[in-house]
Design an enzyme around this catalytic site. Structure first.
Site, short mmCIF file in Angstrom:
data_model
loop_
_atom_site.label_atom_id
_atom_site.label_comp_id
_atom_site.label_asym_id
_atom_site.label_seq_id
_atom_site.Cartn_x
_atom_site.Cartn_y
_atom_site.Cartn_z
N ASP A 86 0.85 -1.20 0.00
CA ASP A 86 0.00 0.00 0.00
C ASP A 86 0.89 1.25 0.00
O ASP A 86 2.04 1.22 -0.46
CB ASP A 86 -0.98 -0.05 1.18
N ASP A 87 0.38 2.33 0.51
CA ASP A 87 1.05 3.64 0.48
C ASP A 87 2.44 3.57 1.15
O ASP A 87 2.68 2.71 1.98
CB ASP A 87 0.16 4.66 1.22
N ASP A 165 -5.59 5.26 -5.41
CA ASP A 165 -6.27 6.05 -4.39
C ASP A 165 -6.72 7.41 -4.94
O ASP A 165 -6.49 7.71 -6.12
CB ASP A 165 -5.32 6.22 -3.18
N ASP A 220 -12.58 4.49 4.31
CA ASP A 220 -11.76 3.44 4.91
C ASP A 220 -12.46 2.74 6.07
O ASP A 220 -13.15 3.38 6.88
CB ASP A 220 -10.45 4.03 5.45
#
Ligand SMILES: *[C@@H]1O[C@H](CO)[C@@H](O)[C@H](O)[C@H]1NC(C)=O
Ligand SMILES: *[C@@H]1O[C@H](CO)[C@@H](O)[C@H](O)[C@H]1NC(C)=O
Ligand SMILES: *[C@@H]1O[C@H](CO)[C@@H](O)[C@H](O)[C@H]1NC(C)=O
Length: 404
Positions: A86-87, A165, A220
């Site tokens: 992910d990020d 995203d 989220d």
């Protein structure tokens, strides 16, 4: 459940109308046309993602060890193939040629080496970017304006999945920004599962299937009962739009992260399974408990999620704390979830064939997929069972003879 029969009839007519409308829209050629004909996502994707447990504190070691753990636990054999970063994996600045640079302190070997390693385990590597100028963590650039450069890099590295995203986007519409990456991925020439993480802002279920393989329908999730059930509720509204190749996404799993009880995590996994949601594990698989394994490795529940029919279950009835969620499976079977959302008492819950769309008087064999038990008696017209607080039961109903 005191619903009057006229209400039931109205509901049945509405459900029928919805089903017909969904079939028509899925059937017409214009609606079926997709930009992203990558052949991926015929069933919901399964795997792991780093965010829910590790947030920004990631590195190539934890990604490799997670790949190892997916294999050693047996989870990869059950279908959990994607290992998704992910990020926070890249440097804040692009290099002089405008390329994304894996963060030197945490991913010193680079993404090609990591992809090779993950592929050597029989798994697939996913990565993360953003349809904006910076990702949500603001520690790395987004891909807005660099879509082709980044898609080419992902393809060259051997990336198999992109979560895209929606932070720091300058205010333009997602329907303008997301398709640019769709085309870039197509041009890059490697089939890459494209996960639109648009948070449900502009009803992505209405357009996501043309450009992506899944679309987030919610903000989220966090590791709490309230957050989990509310994601499931928001996602349910769009059930008619899920289909093989394009899925509603209520966000990744929190099972095993410690904020819910075992019974609540069973509800979480059951709801995601019948909702045909991506099953992306969000805990530390390197240190997984027996209890968490028991939930995530339930093959009968996974099979509901991966059923080839690919129809998302809906809430077919609700009253007070009680809800019935149901949806068709291949082989004329039906998956039915009996959910008690109350906090205190066990309650008897009844699912009527009427609510489930099963013809009256049909004899049904019922299998409890958490107990791994088939009921000895065939059932007719209803299934009644007691369900504890913040708990559910999940059955597969199989007709044993046609209605007379
Ligand atoms: C890599 O990340 C994991 C998980 O956050 C952490 O426990 C570990 O200390 C990190 N290793 C290095 C070398 O930074
Ligand atoms: C988690 O989500 C719930 C419901 O969406 C919210 O009430 C709660 O404050 C959140 N908890 C945290 C720690 O963010
Ligand atoms: C492993 O999990 C246990 C609880 O299940 C926890 O106490 C421990 O801190 C975890 N270890 C690591 C390295 O995360």
């Amino acid at each position: 459940m005191g619903m009057k029969s006229t209400q039931v009839q109205v509901l049945a007519v509405l459900l029928l109308a919805c089903a017909v409308a969904a079939q028509e829209s899925a059937g017409s050629e214009a609606e079926r046309r997709r930009l992203l004909a990558n052949g991926l996502g015929n069933t919901p994707p399964m795997g792991w993602n780093s965010w829910n447990h590790f947030h920004c504190i990631i590195n190539e070691t934890v990604i490799r060890e997670t790949a190892d753990a997916l294999v050693s636990t047996g989870l990869s054999k059950l279908g959990y193939h994607y290992v998704n970063i992910d990020d926070c994996w890249a440097e804040l600045n692009r290099d002089a040629e405008g390329n994304l640079v894996p963060r030197k302190s945490t991913f010193p070997s680079g993404m090609k080496a990591l992809a090779d390693y993950v592929h050597s385990k029989g798994l697939k590597l996913g990565i993360y970017s953003d349809a904006g100028y910076l990702t949500c963590s603001k520690t790395m650039p987004g891909s807005l304006g660099y879509e082709q450069k980044d898609a080419d890099a992902f393809a060259a590295w051997g990336i198999d999945y992109l979560k895209y995203d929606n932070c720091n986007n300058g205010g333009s519409r997602p329907t303008v920004r997301y398709p640019v990456m769709t085309r870039a991925l197509m041009n890059a020439g490697r089939p890459i599962f494209f996960s639109l993480c648009e948070w449900g802002d502009l009803h992505p279920a209405l357009w996501g299937f043309r450009i992506g393989n899944s679309w987030r329908t919610t903000n989220d999730i966090n590791d709490s009962w309230e957050s989990m059930v509310s994601r499931a509720d928001e996602n349910e509204v769009y059930a008619d739009y899920a289909r093989p190749g394009g899925w509603n996404d209520p966000d990744m799993l929190e099972v095993g992260n410690g904020g819910m009880t075992k019974g609540e995590y069973i509800v979480h996994f059951s709801l995601w399974a019948i909702s045909k949601a991506p099953l992306l594990i969000g805990c530390d698989v390197r240190n997984i408990t027996g209890e968490t394994m028991e939930i995530l490795s339930n093959e009968e529940v996974i099979a509901i999620n991966q059923d080839p029919l690919g129809v998302q279950a809906k809430k077919v009835r609700m009253e007070g704390n009680q809800e019935i969620w149901a949806g068709p499976l291949s082989g004329y079977r039906t998956a039915v979830l009996l959910l008690n959302r109350g906090e205190e008492d066990s309650e008897p819950i009844t699912a009527n064939w009427d609510d489930l769309g099963i013809p009256p008087d049909t004899l049904v064999e019922a299998r409890d997929v958490w107990k791994h038990e088939t009921m000895k008696q065939y059932l007719k017209n209803e299934l009644t069972t007691t369900v504890g607080p913040h708990a559910c039961k999940l059955f597969i109903l199989t007709p044993v003879m046609p209605a007379q």
